[in-house]
Design a protein around this motif. Structure first.
Motif, PDB file in Angstrom:
ATOM      1  N   VAL A  48       0.837  -1.205   0.000  1.00  0.00           N
ATOM      2  CA  VAL A  48       0.000   0.000   0.000  1.00  0.00           C
ATOM      3  C   VAL A  48       0.871   1.253   0.000  1.00  0.00           C
ATOM      4  N   ILE A  49       1.881   1.287   0.847  1.00  0.00           N
ATOM      5  CA  ILE A  49       2.718   2.491   0.963  1.00  0.00           C
ATOM      6  C   ILE A  49       3.553   2.708  -0.294  1.00  0.00           C
ATOM      7  N   LEU A  50       4.235   1.664  -0.751  1.00  0.00           N
ATOM      8  CA  LEU A  50       5.081   1.824  -1.945  1.00  0.00           C
ATOM      9  C   LEU A  50       4.252   2.005  -3.205  1.00  0.00           C
ATOM     10  N   GLY A  51       3.095   1.346  -3.277  1.00  0.00           N
ATOM     11  CA  GLY A  51       2.206   1.542  -4.429  1.00  0.00           C
ATOM     12  C   GLY A  51       1.733   2.975  -4.525  1.00  0.00           C
ATOM     13  N   TYR A 116       2.374  -5.834 -12.334  1.00  0.00           N
ATOM     14  CA  TYR A 116       3.230  -4.777 -11.787  1.00  0.00           C
ATOM     15  C   TYR A 116       4.642  -4.874 -12.359  1.00  0.00           C
ATOM     16  N   THR A 117       5.122  -6.098 -12.567  1.00  0.00           N
ATOM     17  CA  THR A 117       6.442  -6.265 -13.189  1.00  0.00           C
ATOM     18  C   THR A 117       6.428  -5.742 -14.617  1.00  0.00           C
ATOM     19  N   TRP A 140      10.380   9.761 -12.437  1.00  0.00           N
ATOM     20  CA  TRP A 140      10.216   8.506 -13.152  1.00  0.00           C
ATOM     21  C   TRP A 140      11.243   7.473 -12.687  1.00  0.00           C
ATOM     22  N   ALA A 141      12.470   7.911 -12.439  1.00  0.00           N
ATOM     23  CA  ALA A 141      13.508   6.982 -11.970  1.00  0.00           C
ATOM     24  C   ALA A 141      13.170   6.447 -10.579  1.00  0.00           C
ATOM     25  N   ALA A 142      12.740   7.333  -9.698  1.00  0.00           N
ATOM     26  CA  ALA A 142      12.360   6.889  -8.352  1.00  0.00           C
ATOM     27  C   ALA A 142      11.138   5.980  -8.404  1.00  0.00           C
ATOM     28  N   SER A 143      10.186   6.329  -9.230  1.00  0.00           N
ATOM     29  CA  SER A 143       8.978   5.526  -9.362  1.00  0.00           C
ATOM     30  C   SER A 143       9.290   4.145  -9.923  1.00  0.00           C
ATOM     31  N   THR A 144      10.220   4.068 -10.855  1.00  0.00           N
ATOM     32  CA  THR A 144      10.628   2.778 -11.410  1.00  0.00           C
ATOM     33  C   THR A 144      11.239   1.893 -10.327  1.00  0.00           C
ATOM     34  N   PHE A 145      12.087   2.476  -9.514  1.00  0.00           N
ATOM     35  CA  PHE A 145      12.705   1.735  -8.417  1.00  0.00           C
ATOM     36  C   PHE A 145      11.640   1.193  -7.473  1.00  0.00           C
ATOM     37  N   PHE A 146      10.709   2.039  -7.074  1.00  0.00           N
ATOM     38  CA  PHE A 146       9.657   1.604  -6.161  1.00  0.00           C
ATOM     39  C   PHE A 146       8.705   0.605  -6.823  1.00  0.00           C
ATOM     40  N   ALA A 147       8.502   0.731  -8.123  1.00  0.00           N
ATOM     41  CA  ALA A 147       7.636  -0.217  -8.831  1.00  0.00           C
ATOM     42  C   ALA A 147       8.232  -1.624  -8.792  1.00  0.00           C
TER      43      ALA A 147
END
Length: 164
Positions: A48-51, A116-117, A140-147
């Motif tokens: 939930v938090i990372l999403g 999600y992958t 986008w880079a941070a979001s990719t890492f968290f994804a």
């Protein structure tokens, strides 16, 4: 053979090859079903938090200029809402008895991990369209890492759902 009065008896103990949590007198093993359930319960909070971080970081940019971000936003928001819904059901004990919850949660986590992958891979290919150092690129880079982290947490949840 004569005994030496200065010799001491050394008592050695052999420790168990299993990891232990909490109280060592109870000997709770890491693979204990109760411990596994605790880990899987914490993973839903991580999801939930990372999403939320993933889709909020993307939404703060001009993602609409690139159509593949539509897929990424759909997957992230859709699974974030469904995970939040499952968390609320779990916290309120609002489970319907006729529904096989272990099977439903297993299927949910497997599909979430796969989609999600795929969204994380699409997002990783789109990061280079931004200019390094600008707001869009950094988000986008941070979001990719968290994804990718969320993908791993859904895969972990699927594994623990399968084990239970």
């Amino acid at each position: 053979m004569a005994e030496n009065p200065n010799s001491r008896v050394v008592i050695t103990t052999v420790s168990s090859p299993y990891l232990e949590f909490g109280n060592s007198s109870t000997g709770t093993r890491w693979y204990d079903k109760e411990s596994v359930l605790k880990v899987s319960e914490y993973l839903i909070y991580v999801e939930v938090i990372l999403g939320l971080l993933v889709w909020a970081l993307i939404a703060s940019t001009e993602y609409f200029r690139f159509s593949p971000f539509g897929w990424v936003m759909f997957v992230t928001v859709f699974y974030w809402l469904l995970t939040l819904f499952l968390l609320i059901i779990k916290l309120t004990n609002g489970q319907i008895r006729q529904v096989p919850w272990t099977r439903v949660v297993l299927i949910f986590n497997c599909t979430a991990a796969l989609l999600y992958t795929s969204a994380a891979i699409v997002e990783a290919t789109l990061v280079n369209r931004g200019v390094k150092g600008h707001h869009d690129f950094n988000c986008w880079a941070a979001s990719t890492f968290f994804a990718f982290l969320v993908s791993l947490s859904y895969a972990g949840s699927a594994f623990f759902s399968y084990k239970s």
